[in-house]
Design a protein around this motif. Structure first.
Motif, mmCIF file in Angstrom:
data_model
loop_
_atom_site.group_PDB
_atom_site.id
_atom_site.type_symbol
_atom_site.label_atom_id
_atom_site.label_comp_id
_atom_site.label_asym_id
_atom_site.label_seq_id
_atom_site.Cartn_x
_atom_site.Cartn_y
_atom_site.Cartn_z
ATOM 1 N N ARG A 90 -25.762 18.355 21.573
ATOM 2 C CA ARG A 90 -26.393 18.577 22.897
ATOM 3 C C ARG A 90 -26.328 19.811 23.192
ATOM 4 O O ARG A 90 -25.303 20.532 22.763
ATOM 5 N N PRO A 91 -26.764 20.246 24.378
ATOM 6 C CA PRO A 91 -26.520 21.682 24.696
ATOM 7 C C PRO A 91 -25.010 21.801 25.151
ATOM 8 O O PRO A 91 -24.485 21.284 25.843
ATOM 9 N N ALA A 96 -20.941 13.577 23.304
ATOM 10 C CA ALA A 96 -22.478 13.311 22.794
ATOM 11 C C ALA A 96 -23.019 11.833 23.244
ATOM 12 O O ALA A 96 -22.099 10.923 23.464
ATOM 13 N N ASP A 97 -24.192 11.807 23.816
ATOM 14 C CA ASP A 97 -24.771 10.645 24.402
ATOM 15 C C ASP A 97 -25.164 9.657 22.832
ATOM 16 O O ASP A 97 -26.118 9.848 22.323
ATOM 17 N N ALA A 148 -16.807 17.980 25.986
ATOM 18 C CA ALA A 148 -16.759 17.785 27.536
ATOM 19 C C ALA A 148 -15.264 17.474 28.032
ATOM 20 O O ALA A 148 -14.540 16.731 27.433
ATOM 21 N N PRO A 149 -15.001 17.993 29.113
ATOM 22 C CA PRO A 149 -13.574 17.928 29.452
ATOM 23 C C PRO A 149 -13.179 16.417 29.678
ATOM 24 O O PRO A 149 -14.034 15.872 30.362
ATOM 25 N N ILE A 177 -13.155 8.499 23.414
ATOM 26 C CA ILE A 177 -13.655 7.948 22.319
ATOM 27 C C ILE A 177 -14.332 6.411 22.942
ATOM 28 O O ILE A 177 -13.708 5.673 23.468
ATOM 29 N N PRO A 178 -15.735 6.557 22.689
ATOM 30 C CA PRO A 178 -16.285 5.274 23.084
ATOM 31 C C PRO A 178 -15.858 3.907 22.456
ATOM 32 O O PRO A 178 -15.160 4.038 21.186
ATOM 33 N N ALA A 179 -16.055 2.836 23.024
ATOM 34 C CA ALA A 179 -15.305 1.743 22.419
ATOM 35 C C ALA A 179 -16.354 1.106 21.200
ATOM 36 O O ALA A 179 -15.886 0.375 20.468
#
Length: 342
Positions: free
Chosen positions: A316-317, A277-278, A334-335, A339-341
């Motif tokens: 998200r789609p 996800a964004d 998403a492949p 994990i974001p920082a």
């Protein structure tokens, strides 16, 4: 070399500490616009170069938007040469119009990053002051932000180093004079069409009338916000990892409701980010709704094995998060998502 003066000595301490925080870089690119702030930074770092074993390269980025910008580039090059420092510069081709400050910032950063890479520099020093920090914090707060926004600019965000964040802008001109350095005044710094300039010219003077050290107070607030955000982020990272079950698509919600809300919401953001996800576009209301549902489910279960209706959130789609009796599950991740920082 100019004679040492108390104003110079008091400024060298924070600059020296900033170098330590950045791991004592050996090659440093120093961004210099020609203004008093960045010119003072060049001078202070030059005074420390021998003791700190620093190799300095001055970098100037000309946005090409004003006729006098070429003269400013010459002033920067001459000042660097007087101190025996290498100087590199580039001229951009930006067009006036919508979003110019943001476009200029991105182009400037890209140019500085390219210089740093080409010259094998360990860090890039920027001339942001305590006044810049105060302005940034106030602008973030006015737009609506959390702790991360209140933290404003970090003193060290590799490769970006900001050694002057403890020094108000009003002090940089005096420093330049004491060090015998010439600077340029950018007329755009008084253009009140820009939100930052309005904060500088209208808001900060009002606050300064009540507290002459308002910049120092706001810098302290930004530091405390950054410390709190870092602690909460680390706590959330440990809790998220402990709840992962098997593949990175399923998390236990056992006792999640017992954690502080600030930790829970950061765990949920990490989970959503892992799915791809964004997080910049993901509305806070979505995280809040997931958190409320987690809390409501925990209250309804009341320690029993009751089965409640599953809930699904579309992130998200092709990606959704599901909460059921087994916990939180991602579908359509998403492949290779990481994990974001933050």
């Amino acid at each position: 070399m100019p004679p040492r003066h108390p104003t110079i000595a008091s400024a060298l301490g924070p600059v020296r500490r900033s170098l330590r925080a950045a791991g004592s870089p050996h090659r440093l690119l120093v961004a210099c616009s020609g203004g008093a702030d960045s010119t003072a930074l060049v001078g202070l770092l030059h005074l420390l170069a021998r003791d700190e074993a620093l190799a300095l390269i001055v970098a100037h980025v000309d946005h090409g938007l004003r006729p006098e910008s070429a003269d400013e580039a010459a002033v920067v090059a001459r000042s660097a040469a007087e101190r025996g420092l290498a100087c590199v510069s580039t001229r951009l081709s930006l067009s006036p119009g919508s979003g110019l400050p943001a476009r200029a910032r991105e182009a400037r950063r890209a140019a500085l990053s390219a210089f740093a890479t080409a010259h094998a520099c360990d860090a890039i020093a920027l001339g942001h002051t305590a006044t810049d920090q105060a302005e940034t914090l106030l602008m973030h707060a006015a737009r609506g932000c959390g702790l991360e926004g209140l933290a404003a600019m970090r003193p060290w965000e590799a490769p970006w180093l900001r050694p002057l964040l403890e020094l108000p802008r009003a002090g940089t001109r005096a420093l330049c004079e004491r060090m015998g350095m010439t600077w340029c005044d950018d007329p755009t710094n008084t253009d009140e069409e820009q939100p930052r300039i309005r904060v500088r010219e209208r808001v900060l003077p009002e606050l300064r009338a009540h507290n002459p050290r308002v910049e120092a107070a706001l810098v302290c607030l930004a530091t405390q916000a950054a410390d709190a955000e870092e602690a909460l982020r680390d706590w959330a990272a440990r809790e998220e990892a402990a709840r992962r079950r098997g593949a990175d698509t399923w998390w236990s919600t056992d006792d999640l409701h017992r954690l502080p809300r600030a930790v829970r919401t950061r765990i949920l953001r990490r989970i959503c980010g892992l799915g791809g996800a964004d997080l910049g576009a993901l509305r806070a209301a979505v995280i809040e709704d997931i958190d409320r549902t987690v809390m409501a489910r925990a209250a309804a279960l009341g320690g029993t094995g009751a089965v409640l209706r599953p809930h699904v959130w579309h992130l998200r789609p092709g990606l959704h998060l599901r909460l059921d009796r087994h916990g939180l599950k991602l579908a359509g991740a998403a492949p290779g998502a990481q994990i974001p920082a933050t």
